[in-house]
Design an enzyme around this catalytic site. Structure first.
Site, mmCIF file in Angstrom:
data_model
loop_
_atom_site.group_PDB
_atom_site.id
_atom_site.type_symbol
_atom_site.label_atom_id
_atom_site.label_comp_id
_atom_site.label_asym_id
_atom_site.label_seq_id
_atom_site.Cartn_x
_atom_site.Cartn_y
_atom_site.Cartn_z
ATOM 1 N N PRO A 201 27.348 54.146 30.254
ATOM 2 C CA PRO A 201 26.439 55.212 29.978
ATOM 3 C C PRO A 201 27.256 55.923 29.130
ATOM 4 C CG PRO A 201 25.999 54.732 32.101
ATOM 5 C CD PRO A 201 27.002 53.582 31.567
ATOM 6 N N CYS B 186 36.582 39.407 21.292
ATOM 7 C CA CYS B 186 35.400 38.499 21.486
ATOM 8 C C CYS B 186 34.285 39.198 20.548
ATOM 9 C CB CYS B 186 34.777 38.914 22.956
ATOM 10 S SG CYS B 186 35.674 38.459 24.392
ATOM 11 N N GLU C 269 27.371 46.067 18.716
ATOM 12 C CA GLU C 269 28.600 45.346 18.186
ATOM 13 C C GLU C 269 29.292 46.352 17.266
ATOM 14 O OE1 GLU C 269 29.715 42.448 19.179
ATOM 15 O OE2 GLU C 269 28.056 41.021 19.568
HETATM 16 P P1 TGC Z 1 42.698 50.733 19.482
HETATM 17 O O1 TGC Z 1 43.793 51.405 19.870
HETATM 18 O O2 TGC Z 1 42.433 50.623 17.968
HETATM 19 O O3 TGC Z 1 42.895 49.286 20.180
HETATM 20 C C1 TGC Z 1 43.319 49.145 21.244
HETATM 21 C C2 TGC Z 1 43.844 47.639 21.394
HETATM 22 O O4 TGC Z 1 43.133 46.639 21.063
HETATM 23 C C3 TGC Z 1 43.601 46.004 19.787
HETATM 24 N N1 TGC Z 1 42.604 45.610 18.793
HETATM 25 C C4 TGC Z 1 42.049 44.268 18.931
HETATM 26 N N2 TGC Z 1 42.242 43.226 19.283
HETATM 27 C C5 TGC Z 1 41.813 42.078 19.060
HETATM 28 N N3 TGC Z 1 40.761 42.142 18.428
HETATM 29 C C6 TGC Z 1 40.123 43.467 17.764
HETATM 30 N N4 TGC Z 1 38.945 43.400 17.019
HETATM 31 C C7 TGC Z 1 40.781 44.574 18.061
HETATM 32 N N5 TGC Z 1 40.566 45.711 17.701
HETATM 33 C C8 TGC Z 1 41.886 46.639 18.394
HETATM 34 C C9 TGC Z 1 44.469 46.916 19.078
HETATM 35 O O5 TGC Z 1 45.516 46.525 18.329
HETATM 36 C C10 TGC Z 1 45.152 47.628 20.292
HETATM 37 O O6 TGC Z 1 46.001 46.787 21.043
HETATM 38 P P2 TGC Z 1 47.392 47.364 21.859
HETATM 39 O O7 TGC Z 1 48.056 46.286 22.014
HETATM 40 O O8 TGC Z 1 48.002 48.021 20.665
HETATM 41 O O9 TGC Z 1 46.903 48.064 22.830
HETATM 42 O O10 TGC Z 1 41.186 51.067 19.988
HETATM 43 P P3 TGC Z 1 40.719 52.642 20.262
HETATM 44 O O11 TGC Z 1 40.301 53.047 21.598
HETATM 45 O O12 TGC Z 1 41.151 53.435 19.020
HETATM 46 O O13 TGC Z 1 38.994 51.824 19.373
HETATM 47 C C11 TGC Z 1 38.864 51.623 18.350
HETATM 48 C C12 TGC Z 1 37.693 51.130 17.841
HETATM 49 C C13 TGC Z 1 36.573 52.418 17.719
HETATM 50 C C14 TGC Z 1 37.360 50.285 16.542
HETATM 51 C C15 TGC Z 1 36.873 50.192 19.119
HETATM 52 O O14 TGC Z 1 36.845 50.752 20.219
HETATM 53 C C16 TGC Z 1 35.534 49.604 18.850
HETATM 54 O O15 TGC Z 1 35.380 48.569 18.048
HETATM 55 N N6 TGC Z 1 34.473 50.350 19.216
HETATM 56 C C17 TGC Z 1 33.086 49.730 19.131
HETATM 57 C C18 TGC Z 1 32.582 49.392 20.194
HETATM 58 C C19 TGC Z 1 31.801 48.182 20.247
HETATM 59 O O16 TGC Z 1 31.975 47.150 19.333
HETATM 60 N N7 TGC Z 1 31.112 47.858 21.270
HETATM 61 C C20 TGC Z 1 30.155 46.474 21.345
HETATM 62 C C21 TGC Z 1 29.635 46.045 22.656
HETATM 63 S S1 TGC Z 1 29.134 44.700 22.964
HETATM 64 C C22 TGC Z 1 27.785 44.488 22.115
HETATM 65 O O17 TGC Z 1 27.400 45.384 21.432
HETATM 66 C C23 TGC Z 1 27.009 43.393 22.103
HETATM 67 S S2 TGC Z 1 25.438 43.210 21.288
HETATM 68 C C24 TGC Z 1 25.213 41.669 21.634
HETATM 69 C C25 TGC Z 1 24.067 40.953 21.155
HETATM 70 O O18 TGC Z 1 22.924 41.216 21.684
HETATM 71 O O19 TGC Z 1 24.236 40.202 19.840
HETATM 72 P P1 FAD Z 2 27.481 56.400 20.723
HETATM 73 O O1 FAD Z 2 28.973 55.742 20.784
HETATM 74 O O2 FAD Z 2 27.141 57.555 21.820
HETATM 75 O O3 FAD Z 2 27.295 56.846 19.283
HETATM 76 C C1 FAD Z 2 26.348 57.710 18.704
HETATM 77 C C2 FAD Z 2 26.544 57.985 17.248
HETATM 78 O O4 FAD Z 2 27.890 58.629 17.292
HETATM 79 C C3 FAD Z 2 26.498 56.581 16.564
HETATM 80 O O5 FAD Z 2 25.818 56.998 15.222
HETATM 81 C C4 FAD Z 2 28.140 56.475 16.137
HETATM 82 O O6 FAD Z 2 28.533 55.932 15.014
HETATM 83 C C5 FAD Z 2 28.528 57.877 16.265
HETATM 84 N N1 FAD Z 2 30.099 58.053 16.307
HETATM 85 C C6 FAD Z 2 30.723 57.474 17.618
HETATM 86 N N2 FAD Z 2 31.804 57.674 17.646
HETATM 87 C C7 FAD Z 2 32.008 58.331 16.375
HETATM 88 C C8 FAD Z 2 33.501 58.631 15.672
HETATM 89 N N3 FAD Z 2 34.718 58.562 16.140
HETATM 90 N N4 FAD Z 2 33.414 58.933 14.476
HETATM 91 C C9 FAD Z 2 32.010 59.100 13.860
HETATM 92 N N5 FAD Z 2 30.943 58.835 14.319
HETATM 93 C C10 FAD Z 2 31.038 58.333 15.493
HETATM 94 N N6 FAD Z 2 27.002 46.592 24.813
HETATM 95 C C11 FAD Z 2 27.638 45.675 25.551
HETATM 96 O O7 FAD Z 2 28.622 45.816 25.962
HETATM 97 N N7 FAD Z 2 26.837 44.588 25.857
HETATM 98 C C12 FAD Z 2 25.792 43.962 25.101
HETATM 99 O O8 FAD Z 2 25.292 42.989 25.407
HETATM 100 C C13 FAD Z 2 24.941 45.067 24.571
HETATM 101 N N8 FAD Z 2 24.052 44.680 23.993
HETATM 102 C C14 FAD Z 2 23.276 45.744 23.378
HETATM 103 C C15 FAD Z 2 21.664 45.421 22.906
HETATM 104 C C16 FAD Z 2 21.019 46.344 22.488
HETATM 105 C C17 FAD Z 2 19.519 46.185 21.855
HETATM 106 C C18 FAD Z 2 21.680 47.768 22.045
HETATM 107 C C19 FAD Z 2 20.840 48.911 21.302
HETATM 108 C C20 FAD Z 2 22.753 47.851 22.146
HETATM 109 C C21 FAD Z 2 23.692 46.881 23.078
HETATM 110 N N9 FAD Z 2 24.980 47.172 23.514
HETATM 111 C C22 FAD Z 2 25.715 46.175 24.288
HETATM 112 C C23 FAD Z 2 25.483 48.323 23.308
HETATM 113 C C24 FAD Z 2 25.908 48.659 21.936
HETATM 114 O O9 FAD Z 2 27.311 48.167 21.722
HETATM 115 C C25 FAD Z 2 26.312 50.271 21.818
HETATM 116 O O10 FAD Z 2 25.110 50.936 21.736
HETATM 117 C C26 FAD Z 2 27.042 50.784 20.763
HETATM 118 O O11 FAD Z 2 28.432 50.272 20.697
HETATM 119 C C27 FAD Z 2 27.082 52.179 20.455
HETATM 120 O O12 FAD Z 2 27.343 52.922 21.467
HETATM 121 P P2 FAD Z 2 26.294 54.078 22.112
HETATM 122 O O13 FAD Z 2 24.942 53.493 21.873
HETATM 123 O O14 FAD Z 2 26.801 54.815 23.559
HETATM 124 O O15 FAD Z 2 26.439 55.215 20.789
#
Ligand code: TGC
Ligand code: FAD
Length: 392
Positions: free
Chosen positions: A141, A246, A371
């Site tokens: 959350p 992943c 993602e």
């Molecule tokens: P940062 O300090 O940059 O990195 C921490 C550590 O991770 C390493 N690293 C990676 N390693 C493998 N693959 C990657 N893509 C990596 N990116 C970074 C990095 O080298 C570091 O390693 P170490 O050994 O130095 O500790 O981390 P940060 O906290 O500053 O965050 C960077 C940021 C913002 C890019 C990252 O947190 C991010 O990508 N945030 C977005 C979160 C996100 O994508 N969430 C997705 C949730 S899952 C989902 O949405 C599923 S939807 C599924 C569906 O229905 O299809």
């Molecule tokens: P926030 O992180 O609160 O972001 C809000 C806004 O602020 C966004 O516009 C963002 O770009 C902006 N923002 C945040 N940080 C910054 C920054 N540093 N600089 C500039 N702008 C910034 N997650 C899972 O783990 N597993 C799943 O299976 C999964 N499935 C999903 C399915 C659906 C339908 C949806 C909607 C989401 C799912 N997610 C899942 C979660 C998804 O990965 C998150 O919604 C996403 O990563 C964004 O997080 P948030 O919604 O908390 O938005």
């Protein structure tokens, strides 16, 4: 919904670069989508229900673990076949592709890449066959874009771990048999744990009232003193890099998937523009409508080329996180723009469920957020080219 008359655009003759296996996989998936997804998907999206009857078919076409080796039940395909499969499935619906992305890249991949042999043998064949469905718990959350701040945690109790916390926005949560959950140990180090349905204190409430991804189930994963056996910890990788690794694989699949949604919108609008007559001529004869169609096919073609090259790099193990971010961000934005323009081209008909465009458009609002949001991916590119992280 009307009969599915989809014809895929291939303006730069990309087919000539595909192998026979790529084309076989792509065409088989396309046929399956036309037969088993298109006729039912609008109804399920309207009802906001996941069509469970397609799970077996998804397993049979190899959509659960396309690139996982066959010895674990996967299809053993290359990354371009995986991408083409995601393209075709998302052409049907982003929610169905979501289920495959989660199962393959966010559940099977970490078990395969970070798990031990026992875990691989126990879980992968059941996930590949669709007997079990999985979910991936990273987002919380209060920690979405910043998953490193997560508060879900586990304590070592000697003979088991005790897991507490909650994950939010989790695809497949309401019906998953297993969840790969990311949590901090007592030292604050992130690890992956396999949590199974039925473990006491583990619940998965569904998230209702979504206007997007309505045919995909979303929910929470709640852990209230859940006793997790020690053998369920993924032993071979820890730290934030483990879940982010992943995401690389899932984001790559989404980059291809978004092309599918865009192709469906373009194809629908193109056909409609030749049939719909206003002012005594097909609307496709007006320059303003041709501009939209010309821009759509240009953007689809650019995305196809970008993604094909990314697939080659991924096959060679050379695709970087930043390259994957660029493709995910570009292609989803491209698909969303095309969906909005295509919807306008259909006039009032564009808002109905007779055509797939409005459903794609609403789905893509989730795809552009999950993602990694559109803005986070821009920052990943920014960091890559400057060497300076601008997240914090
Ligand atoms: P940062 O300090 O940059 O990195 C921490 C550590 O991770 C390493 N690293 C990676 N390693 C493998 N693959 C990657 N893509 C990596 N990116 C970074 C990095 O080298 C570091 O390693 P170490 O050994 O130095 O500790 O981390 P940060 O906290 O500053 O965050 C960077 C940021 C913002 C890019 C990252 O947190 C991010 O990508 N945030 C977005 C979160 C996100 O994508 N969430 C997705 C949730 S899952 C989902 O949405 C599923 S939807 C599924 C569906 O229905 O299809
Ligand atoms: P926030 O992180 O609160 O972001 C809000 C806004 O602020 C966004 O516009 C963002 O770009 C902006 N923002 C945040 N940080 C910054 C920054 N540093 N600089 C500039 N702008 C910034 N997650 C899972 O783990 N597993 C799943 O299976 C999964 N499935 C999903 C399915 C659906 C339908 C949806 C909607 C989401 C799912 N997610 C899942 C979660 C998804 O990965 C998150 O919604 C996403 O990563 C964004 O997080 P948030 O919604 O908390 O938005």
């Amino acid at each position: 919904m009307r009969p599915d008359l989809f014809e895929a655009p291939d303006y730069y003759l990309l087919d000539e670069l595909l192998t026979d296996e790529h084309k076989l996989v792509r065409d088989a998936t396309r046929d399956w989508v036309k037969r088993d997804v298109s006729p039912i998907i609008e109804d399920y999206a309207q009802k906001a229900e996941f069509p469970t009857q397609i799970v077996q078919g998804l397993a049979e076409i190899g959509a659960f673990g396309p690139y996982i080796p066959t010895e674990y039940g996967g299809a053993g395909l290359d990354q371009i076949s995986y991408g083409l499969m995601m393209q075709e499935i998302e052409r049907g619906d982003s929610g169905v592709r979501s289920t495959c992305s989660v199962q393959s890249s966010l559940v099977m991949y970490p078990i395969y890449a970070y798990g031990n042999e026992e875990q691989r043998q126990k879980y992968l064949p059941k996930l590949a066959s669709g007997e079990w469905l999985g979910s991936f718990g990273l987002t919380e959350p209060n920690f979405g874009s910043n998953p490193g701040g997560m508060v879900t945690n586990f304590k070592d109790m000697g003979d088991h771990y005790l897991l507490n916390g909650a994950k939010m926005w989790i695809s497949n949560a309401p019906f998953c048999h297993v969840a790969v959950v990311w949590a901090k140990n007592e030292e604050g180090r992130i690890h992956g744990l396999i949590v199974e349905r039925g473990m006491e204190g583990f619940t998965t409430p569904e998230t209702h009232n979504k206007w997007s991804l309505r045919a995909s189930a979303t929910g929470e994963l709640v852990f209230d003193n859940v006793k997790v056996p020690k053998e369920n910890l993924l032993p071979n990788k820890s730290g934030l890099g483990a879940p982010l690794g992943c995401l690389d694989s899932a984001r790559y699949g989404i980059a291809w998937g978004a092309i599918g949604a865009a192709m469906d919108c373009y194809d629908t609008a193109l056909r409609y523009s030749k049939e719909r007559v206003q002012f005594d001529r097909p609307i496709g004869g007006f320059q303003l409508q041709q501009k939209k169609l010309a821009e759509m096919i240009t953007e689809i073609t650019k995305a196809q080329l970008l993604t094909f090259r990314l697939g080659q790099l991924k096959n060679e193990g050379r695709a970087t996180t930043a390259q994957i971010s660029m493709a995910k961000r570009n292609n989803v934005d491209m698909a969303l723009t095309i969906a909005r323009d295509a919807r306008q081209m259909l006039g009032g008909m564009g808002i109905t469920g007779d055509y797939p465009i409005m459903r794609h458009m609403m789905n893509l609002e989730s795809v552009v957020t999950y993602e990694g949001t559109h803005d986070i991916h821009l920052l990943i590119t920014g960091m890559d080219v400057t060497g300076i992280p601008a997240f914090k």
